[in-house]
Write a protein that holds these residues in place. Structure first.
Motif, mmCIF file in Angstrom:
data_model
loop_
_atom_site.group_PDB
_atom_site.id
_atom_site.type_symbol
_atom_site.label_atom_id
_atom_site.label_comp_id
_atom_site.label_asym_id
_atom_site.label_seq_id
_atom_site.Cartn_x
_atom_site.Cartn_y
_atom_site.Cartn_z
ATOM 1 N N THR A 337 77.437 -79.748 -25.017
ATOM 2 C CA THR A 337 78.608 -79.182 -25.690
ATOM 3 C C THR A 337 78.708 -79.701 -27.111
ATOM 4 O OG1 THR A 337 79.829 -78.948 -23.608
ATOM 5 C CG2 THR A 337 81.126 -78.999 -25.631
ATOM 6 N N ASP A 341 78.380 -77.574 -30.845
ATOM 7 C CA ASP A 341 79.626 -77.432 -31.595
ATOM 8 C C ASP A 341 79.434 -77.941 -33.025
ATOM 9 O OD1 ASP A 341 82.194 -77.383 -32.580
ATOM 10 O OD2 ASP A 341 83.112 -78.279 -30.802
ATOM 11 N N SER A 342 79.555 -77.052 -33.990
ATOM 12 C CA SER A 342 79.351 -77.432 -35.390
ATOM 13 C C SER A 342 80.385 -78.448 -35.863
ATOM 14 C CB SER A 342 79.413 -76.197 -36.288
ATOM 15 O OG SER A 342 80.674 -75.545 -36.164
ATOM 16 N N GLU A 343 81.495 -78.537 -35.174
ATOM 17 C CA GLU A 343 82.529 -79.503 -35.532
ATOM 18 C C GLU A 343 81.995 -80.934 -35.436
ATOM 19 O OE1 GLU A 343 86.903 -81.005 -33.885
ATOM 20 O OE2 GLU A 343 86.122 -79.048 -33.284
#
Length: 406
Positions: A337, A341-343
Protein backbone atom coordinates in the motif's frame (compact mmCIF):
# COMPACT_ATOMS: atom_id res chain seq x y z
CA UNK A 1 -11.70 -22.78 10.68
CA UNK A 2 -8.72 -20.45 10.35
CA UNK A 3 -9.40 -18.91 13.73
CA UNK A 4 -9.86 -22.26 15.41
CA UNK A 5 -6.61 -23.57 13.98
CA UNK A 6 -4.65 -20.50 15.01
CA UNK A 7 -5.87 -20.54 18.58
CA UNK A 8 -6.54 -16.83 18.41
CA UNK A 9 -9.26 -15.11 20.38
CA UNK A 10 -11.53 -14.00 17.62
CA UNK A 11 -14.53 -15.73 19.16
CA UNK A 12 -16.65 -13.91 21.71
CA UNK A 13 -15.26 -12.44 24.92
CA UNK A 14 -15.88 -13.89 28.38
CA UNK A 15 -17.73 -11.11 30.15
CA UNK A 16 -16.58 -7.58 30.90
CA UNK A 17 -12.80 -7.42 31.05
CA UNK A 18 -10.30 -4.61 30.70
CA UNK A 19 -7.19 -4.94 28.57
CA UNK A 20 -4.30 -2.87 29.86
CA UNK A 21 -2.14 -1.62 26.98
CA UNK A 22 1.17 0.16 27.59
CA UNK A 23 2.71 1.81 24.54
CA UNK A 24 5.66 4.04 23.70
CA UNK A 25 5.19 7.63 22.62
CA UNK A 26 6.49 8.38 19.11
CA UNK A 27 5.49 12.02 19.26
CA UNK A 28 7.71 14.86 20.40
CA UNK A 29 4.98 17.12 21.78
CA UNK A 30 1.44 16.85 23.18
CA UNK A 31 0.14 17.81 19.75
CA UNK A 32 1.39 14.61 18.09
CA UNK A 33 1.49 12.25 21.04
CA UNK A 34 0.82 8.59 20.22
CA UNK A 35 -1.83 8.68 22.92
CA UNK A 36 -4.27 10.13 20.38
CA UNK A 37 -3.77 7.19 18.01
CA UNK A 38 -4.13 4.54 20.70
CA UNK A 39 -7.18 6.15 22.28
CA UNK A 40 -8.89 6.33 18.90
CA UNK A 41 -7.96 2.71 18.15
CA UNK A 42 -9.26 1.58 21.53
CA UNK A 43 -12.53 3.46 21.08
CA UNK A 44 -13.15 1.88 17.68
CA UNK A 45 -12.24 -1.58 18.97
CA UNK A 46 -14.53 -1.25 21.99
CA UNK A 47 -17.43 -0.27 19.74
CA UNK A 48 -16.99 -3.50 17.77
CA UNK A 49 -16.25 -5.68 20.79
CA UNK A 50 -18.76 -5.10 23.58
CA UNK A 51 -17.57 -6.53 26.88
CA UNK A 52 -13.93 -5.61 26.29
CA UNK A 53 -12.57 -2.31 27.56
CA UNK A 54 -9.11 -1.06 26.64
CA UNK A 55 -7.07 1.00 29.10
CA UNK A 56 -4.33 2.92 27.26
CA UNK A 57 -1.14 4.03 29.00
CA UNK A 58 1.35 5.82 26.72
CA UNK A 59 4.81 6.51 28.15
CA UNK A 60 8.05 8.13 27.04
CA UNK A 61 10.60 6.01 25.18
CA UNK A 62 13.07 7.05 27.86
CA UNK A 63 11.29 5.00 30.50
CA UNK A 64 8.75 2.68 28.90
CA UNK A 65 10.94 -0.44 28.81
CA UNK A 66 11.96 -0.03 32.43
CA UNK A 67 8.39 0.84 33.43
CA UNK A 68 6.99 -2.35 31.91
CA UNK A 69 9.73 -4.44 33.51
CA UNK A 70 8.80 -2.95 36.89
CA UNK A 71 5.09 -3.68 36.31
CA UNK A 72 5.88 -7.29 35.50
CA UNK A 73 8.07 -7.71 38.59
CA UNK A 74 5.36 -6.28 40.80
CA UNK A 75 2.67 -8.58 39.44
CA UNK A 76 0.92 -5.81 37.49
CA UNK A 77 1.96 -6.74 33.95
CA UNK A 78 0.00 -5.10 31.14
CA UNK A 79 -1.94 -7.40 28.87
CA UNK A 80 -0.17 -5.86 25.87
CA UNK A 81 3.04 -3.87 25.75
CA UNK A 82 4.45 -2.01 22.76
CA UNK A 83 8.10 -1.50 23.68
CA UNK A 84 11.66 -2.11 22.49
CA UNK A 85 12.51 -5.71 23.48
CA UNK A 86 10.71 -8.95 24.22
CA UNK A 87 13.18 -11.83 24.60
CA UNK A 88 13.93 -11.42 28.30
CA UNK A 89 10.26 -12.10 29.07
CA UNK A 90 10.30 -15.24 26.92
CA UNK A 91 13.02 -16.73 29.09
CA UNK A 92 10.74 -16.35 32.12
CA UNK A 93 7.75 -17.79 30.20
CA UNK A 94 5.77 -14.59 30.68
CA UNK A 95 4.56 -14.07 27.09
CA UNK A 96 2.02 -15.72 24.85
CA UNK A 97 3.42 -16.87 21.53
CA UNK A 98 2.15 -15.20 18.38
CA UNK A 99 0.32 -18.34 17.25
CA UNK A 100 -1.58 -18.36 20.55
CA UNK A 101 -2.81 -14.85 19.82
CA UNK A 102 -3.11 -14.04 16.14
CA UNK A 103 -5.19 -15.33 13.29
CA UNK A 104 -3.19 -17.15 10.63
CA UNK A 105 -3.65 -14.35 8.04
CA UNK A 106 -2.33 -11.75 10.48
CA UNK A 107 0.68 -13.80 11.49
CA UNK A 108 1.54 -14.73 7.89
CA UNK A 109 1.42 -11.07 6.86
CA UNK A 110 4.55 -10.03 8.76
CA UNK A 111 7.65 -9.37 6.65
CA UNK A 112 9.66 -12.56 7.06
CA UNK A 113 12.86 -10.83 8.21
CA UNK A 114 11.00 -9.23 11.10
CA UNK A 115 8.90 -12.27 11.94
CA UNK A 116 12.15 -14.24 12.25
CA UNK A 117 13.67 -11.53 14.41
CA UNK A 118 10.71 -11.97 16.76
CA UNK A 119 11.48 -15.63 17.40
CA UNK A 120 13.20 -17.42 20.25
CA UNK A 121 14.05 -21.05 19.51
CA UNK A 122 11.91 -20.98 16.34
CA UNK A 123 8.77 -19.72 18.09
CA UNK A 124 7.57 -16.16 17.54
CA UNK A 125 6.80 -14.15 20.66
CA UNK A 126 7.70 -10.64 19.57
CA UNK A 127 5.36 -9.16 16.99
CA UNK A 128 7.00 -6.36 14.98
CA UNK A 129 4.98 -3.17 15.35
CA UNK A 130 6.74 -0.64 13.12
CA UNK A 131 10.18 -0.35 11.56
CA UNK A 132 12.54 2.25 10.22
CA UNK A 133 15.94 2.52 8.65
CA UNK A 134 18.41 5.29 9.24
CA UNK A 135 20.10 7.80 6.96
CA UNK A 136 22.32 10.78 7.58
CA UNK A 137 20.26 13.99 7.50
CA UNK A 138 21.77 17.39 6.79
CA UNK A 139 20.36 20.91 6.67
CA UNK A 140 20.52 21.93 3.02
CA UNK A 141 20.27 25.63 3.81
CA UNK A 142 23.20 25.60 6.24
CA UNK A 143 25.25 23.49 3.84
CA UNK A 144 24.57 25.88 0.97
CA UNK A 145 25.60 28.89 3.05
CA UNK A 146 28.88 27.15 3.91
CA UNK A 147 29.43 25.97 0.31
CA UNK A 148 29.32 22.30 1.29
CA UNK A 149 28.16 19.13 -0.42
CA UNK A 150 26.69 16.06 1.28
CA UNK A 151 29.21 14.00 3.31
CA UNK A 152 30.27 10.64 1.93
CA UNK A 153 32.68 9.45 4.63
CA UNK A 154 33.90 10.31 8.13
CA UNK A 155 36.51 12.76 6.87
CA UNK A 156 33.72 14.66 5.10
CA UNK A 157 31.64 14.69 8.28
CA UNK A 158 34.54 16.20 10.21
CA UNK A 159 35.47 18.82 7.59
CA UNK A 160 31.82 19.77 7.00
CA UNK A 161 31.27 20.08 10.75
CA UNK A 162 34.33 22.34 11.06
CA UNK A 163 33.03 24.55 8.26
CA UNK A 164 29.60 24.75 9.87
CA UNK A 165 31.17 25.68 13.20
CA UNK A 166 33.04 28.54 11.51
CA UNK A 167 29.68 29.71 10.15
CA UNK A 168 28.32 29.88 13.70
CA UNK A 169 26.13 26.76 13.65
CA UNK A 170 25.59 25.84 17.33
CA UNK A 171 25.70 22.08 16.77
CA UNK A 172 27.51 21.07 13.60
CA UNK A 173 26.88 17.35 14.26
CA UNK A 174 24.37 16.17 16.86
CA UNK A 175 25.48 12.98 18.61
CA UNK A 176 22.62 11.82 20.89
CA UNK A 177 24.13 9.23 23.22
CA UNK A 178 21.74 10.08 26.06
CA UNK A 179 19.38 7.66 27.78
CA UNK A 180 16.53 7.87 25.26
CA UNK A 181 17.98 5.89 22.36
CA UNK A 182 21.74 5.64 22.73
CA UNK A 183 21.67 2.00 21.66
CA UNK A 184 20.56 3.09 18.17
CA UNK A 185 23.14 5.85 17.71
CA UNK A 186 25.80 3.45 18.99
CA UNK A 187 24.86 0.73 16.53
CA UNK A 188 24.81 3.12 13.58
CA UNK A 189 28.35 4.26 14.30
CA UNK A 190 29.58 0.72 14.96
CA UNK A 191 28.16 -0.48 11.64
CA UNK A 192 29.62 2.46 9.73
CA UNK A 193 32.99 1.63 11.28
CA UNK A 194 32.83 -1.99 10.14
CA UNK A 195 31.79 -3.42 13.50
CA UNK A 196 28.52 -4.07 15.29
CA UNK A 197 27.06 -5.49 18.46
CA UNK A 198 27.74 -9.13 17.63
CA UNK A 199 30.38 -11.28 15.97
CA UNK A 200 29.51 -12.25 12.41
CA UNK A 201 30.82 -15.80 12.93
CA UNK A 202 29.19 -17.05 16.12
CA UNK A 203 26.70 -14.22 16.88
CA UNK A 204 28.19 -13.65 20.36
CA UNK A 205 28.48 -10.11 21.72
CA UNK A 206 31.52 -8.22 20.42
CA UNK A 207 31.12 -4.70 21.77
CA UNK A 208 34.82 -4.21 22.40
CA UNK A 209 35.96 -5.43 18.98
CA UNK A 210 38.79 -3.52 17.35
CA UNK A 211 36.53 -1.77 14.79
CA UNK A 212 34.16 -0.61 17.57
CA UNK A 213 37.03 0.73 19.67
CA UNK A 214 38.46 2.64 16.69
CA UNK A 215 35.02 4.08 15.96
CA UNK A 216 34.60 5.52 19.44
CA UNK A 217 38.16 6.76 19.54
CA UNK A 218 37.42 8.69 16.34
CA UNK A 219 34.19 10.11 17.76
CA UNK A 220 35.91 11.16 21.00
CA UNK A 221 38.90 12.76 19.27
CA UNK A 222 37.64 14.07 15.93
CA UNK A 223 34.09 15.19 16.73
CA UNK A 224 33.55 15.63 20.46
CA UNK A 225 37.13 16.62 21.25
CA UNK A 226 37.14 19.31 18.56
CA UNK A 227 33.91 20.88 19.81
CA UNK A 228 31.83 19.82 16.81
CA UNK A 229 28.93 18.18 18.70
CA UNK A 230 27.39 21.23 20.30
CA UNK A 231 27.00 22.57 23.83
CA UNK A 232 25.33 19.50 25.36
CA UNK A 233 27.63 16.53 26.10
CA UNK A 234 26.60 13.57 23.90
CA UNK A 235 25.94 11.39 26.96
CA UNK A 236 23.32 13.93 28.11
CA UNK A 237 21.74 14.56 24.70
CA UNK A 238 18.54 12.67 23.93
CA UNK A 239 17.31 11.90 20.44
CA UNK A 240 14.14 14.01 20.79
CA UNK A 241 16.14 17.07 21.84
CA UNK A 242 18.59 16.57 18.98
CA UNK A 243 15.71 16.32 16.51
CA UNK A 244 14.08 19.47 17.88
CA UNK A 245 17.35 21.33 17.52
CA UNK A 246 17.65 20.12 13.92
CA UNK A 247 14.15 21.26 12.99
CA UNK A 248 14.86 24.65 14.57
CA UNK A 249 17.91 25.11 12.32
CA UNK A 250 20.55 24.75 15.05
CA UNK A 251 22.02 21.42 13.87
CA UNK A 252 23.92 20.82 10.66
CA UNK A 253 23.94 17.01 10.56
CA UNK A 254 22.68 13.99 12.47
CA UNK A 255 21.69 10.38 11.95
CA UNK A 256 17.93 10.36 11.55
CA UNK A 257 14.90 8.26 10.78
CA UNK A 258 11.90 8.97 8.54
CA UNK A 259 9.83 10.74 11.20
CA UNK A 260 12.18 13.69 11.03
CA UNK A 261 11.23 14.54 7.46
CA UNK A 262 7.72 15.61 8.42
CA UNK A 263 8.81 17.72 11.39
CA UNK A 264 11.55 19.42 9.40
CA UNK A 265 9.17 20.23 6.55
CA UNK A 266 6.69 21.80 8.98
CA UNK A 267 9.51 23.94 10.38
CA UNK A 268 10.65 25.05 6.93
CA UNK A 269 13.98 23.23 7.08
CA UNK A 270 15.14 21.71 3.80
CA UNK A 271 16.52 18.24 4.47
CA UNK A 272 19.14 16.36 2.52
CA UNK A 273 19.52 12.62 3.10
CA UNK A 274 22.37 10.25 2.23
CA UNK A 275 23.23 6.67 3.25
CA UNK A 276 25.23 6.48 6.46
CA UNK A 277 28.82 7.46 5.65
CA UNK A 278 31.46 4.94 6.65
CA UNK A 279 35.07 5.45 7.67
CA UNK A 280 36.24 5.52 4.05
CA UNK A 281 33.00 5.55 2.04
CA UNK A 282 29.37 4.50 2.19
CA UNK A 283 28.66 2.24 5.17
CA UNK A 284 28.40 -1.41 4.12
CA UNK A 285 25.44 -1.97 6.42
CA UNK A 286 22.29 0.02 6.99
CA UNK A 287 20.71 0.01 10.39
CA UNK A 288 17.16 -1.22 10.67
CA UNK A 289 15.03 -0.77 13.76
CA UNK A 290 11.92 -2.65 14.73
CA UNK A 291 9.80 -1.91 17.75
CA UNK A 292 7.80 -4.74 19.25
CA UNK A 293 4.42 -5.54 20.64
CA UNK A 294 3.77 -8.51 22.92
CA UNK A 295 1.12 -9.98 25.17
CA UNK A 296 1.69 -11.05 28.77
CA UNK A 297 0.15 -14.14 30.33
CA UNK A 298 -0.20 -12.69 33.81
CA UNK A 299 -3.83 -11.56 33.61
CA UNK A 300 -4.94 -14.52 31.46
CA UNK A 301 -6.62 -12.44 28.74
CA UNK A 302 -5.26 -14.40 25.78
CA UNK A 303 -8.39 -14.37 23.63
CA UNK A 304 -9.18 -10.71 24.18
CA UNK A 305 -5.58 -9.66 23.62
CA UNK A 306 -5.53 -11.66 20.41
CA UNK A 307 -8.63 -9.92 19.15
CA UNK A 308 -7.14 -6.51 19.86
CA UNK A 309 -3.84 -7.41 18.16
CA UNK A 310 -5.60 -8.73 15.03
CA UNK A 311 -7.45 -5.42 14.91
CA UNK A 312 -4.25 -3.41 15.45
CA UNK A 313 -2.58 -5.08 12.45
CA UNK A 314 -5.38 -4.38 9.98
CA UNK A 315 -3.99 -2.35 7.07
CA UNK A 316 -6.01 0.75 7.86
CA UNK A 317 -4.74 0.92 11.42
CA UNK A 318 -1.15 0.16 10.43
CA UNK A 319 -1.17 2.88 7.78
CA UNK A 320 -2.77 5.39 10.14
CA UNK A 321 0.13 4.98 12.56
CA UNK A 322 3.07 4.80 10.14
CA UNK A 323 1.61 7.66 8.09
CA UNK A 324 1.45 9.91 11.12
CA UNK A 325 5.09 9.36 12.07
CA UNK A 326 6.69 8.58 8.69
CA UNK A 327 7.61 5.08 9.84
CA UNK A 328 7.65 1.85 7.85
CA UNK A 329 5.04 -0.91 8.04
CA UNK A 330 6.12 -4.45 8.92
CA UNK A 331 3.41 -6.29 6.98
CA UNK A 332 3.45 -7.26 3.32
CA UNK A 333 0.05 -5.79 2.54
CA UNK A 334 0.71 -2.43 4.19
CA UNK A 335 4.14 -2.23 2.54
CA UNK A 336 2.51 -2.71 -0.86
CA UNK A 337 0.00 0.00 0.00
CA UNK A 338 2.81 2.40 0.90
CA UNK A 339 4.75 1.74 -2.31
CA UNK A 340 1.65 2.35 -4.41
CA UNK A 341 0.70 5.60 -2.66
CA UNK A 342 2.47 8.68 -4.03
CA UNK A 343 1.81 10.42 -0.72
CA UNK A 344 4.56 8.24 0.76
CA UNK A 345 7.09 8.55 -2.08
CA UNK A 346 9.69 10.11 0.25
CA UNK A 347 9.67 6.92 2.31
CA UNK A 348 10.43 4.58 -0.59
CA UNK A 349 14.22 4.86 -0.21
CA UNK A 350 13.86 3.84 3.44
CA UNK A 351 11.54 0.98 2.50
CA UNK A 352 13.96 -0.26 -0.16
CA UNK A 353 16.76 -0.46 2.41
CA UNK A 354 14.68 -2.38 4.94
CA UNK A 355 15.07 -6.00 3.69
CA UNK A 356 18.88 -5.96 3.98
CA UNK A 357 19.22 -3.81 7.07
CA UNK A 358 20.97 -4.97 10.24
CA UNK A 359 18.78 -5.31 13.33
CA UNK A 360 19.46 -5.34 17.03
CA UNK A 361 20.10 -8.84 18.50
CA UNK A 362 16.45 -9.04 19.51
CA UNK A 363 16.43 -12.82 19.92
CA UNK A 364 18.90 -12.71 22.80
CA UNK A 365 17.10 -12.74 26.12
CA UNK A 366 19.96 -10.64 27.48
CA UNK A 367 19.41 -7.85 24.95
CA UNK A 368 17.01 -5.77 27.06
CA UNK A 369 19.54 -5.53 29.88
CA UNK A 370 22.48 -4.94 27.55
CA UNK A 371 20.52 -2.20 25.78
CA UNK A 372 19.82 -0.46 29.09
CA UNK A 373 23.51 -0.70 30.01
CA UNK A 374 24.47 0.94 26.72
CA UNK A 375 21.92 3.72 27.23
CA UNK A 376 23.35 4.52 30.66
CA UNK A 377 27.06 4.25 29.93
CA UNK A 378 28.05 4.58 26.26
CA UNK A 379 28.16 8.38 26.45
CA UNK A 380 31.14 8.09 28.79
CA UNK A 381 33.20 6.60 25.93
CA UNK A 382 33.33 9.91 24.05
CA UNK A 383 33.99 12.24 26.96
CA UNK A 384 37.25 14.18 26.76
CA UNK A 385 39.99 12.08 28.30
CA UNK A 386 37.94 8.88 28.21
CA UNK A 387 39.44 5.55 27.17
CA UNK A 388 36.79 4.02 24.87
CA UNK A 389 38.34 0.56 25.02
CA UNK A 390 37.79 0.43 28.78
CA UNK A 391 34.15 1.53 28.58
CA UNK A 392 33.37 -0.88 25.74
CA UNK A 393 35.22 -3.72 27.47
CA UNK A 394 33.21 -3.24 30.68
CA UNK A 395 29.88 -3.20 28.81
CA UNK A 396 31.08 -6.15 26.72
CA UNK A 397 32.03 -8.24 29.75
CA UNK A 398 28.65 -7.68 31.35
CA UNK A 399 26.93 -8.52 28.05
CA UNK A 400 28.87 -11.77 27.71
CA UNK A 401 28.07 -12.73 31.30
CA UNK A 402 24.40 -12.04 30.69
CA UNK A 403 24.49 -14.05 27.46
CA UNK A 404 26.03 -17.06 29.20
CA UNK A 405 23.21 -17.09 31.72
CA UNK A 406 20.50 -17.18 29.04
Amino acid sequence: MTMALSGCGSSGGSGDITLKVVAADYGNSPANSSEKYWNSLAKEFEADNPGIKVDIDVRSWKTVDADVAKMVREGEAPDIAQIGAYADYVKKEELYSADELLSIPTQANFLSRFADAGKVEQTQYGMPFVASTRLLFYNKGLFAEAGLSAPQNWADIKSDAEALKEQGVPTPFALPLGAEEAQAETMMWMLSGGGGYTDTVDDSYALDSEPNIKTFEWLRTELVGKGLTGPVPPGELDRADAFKAFTSGKVGMLNGHPTMMQEAEKAGVQVGMVPLPGATGKSKSTMGVADWIMAFKQAGHRKEAGRFLDFTFEDKNVMDFVGQYDLLPVTYSASETMVADSEHKELRKFLEALPTSELYPFGKTSWAGVSEDIKKNIGKAVQPGAVPSEILARIGRDATTAEKSE
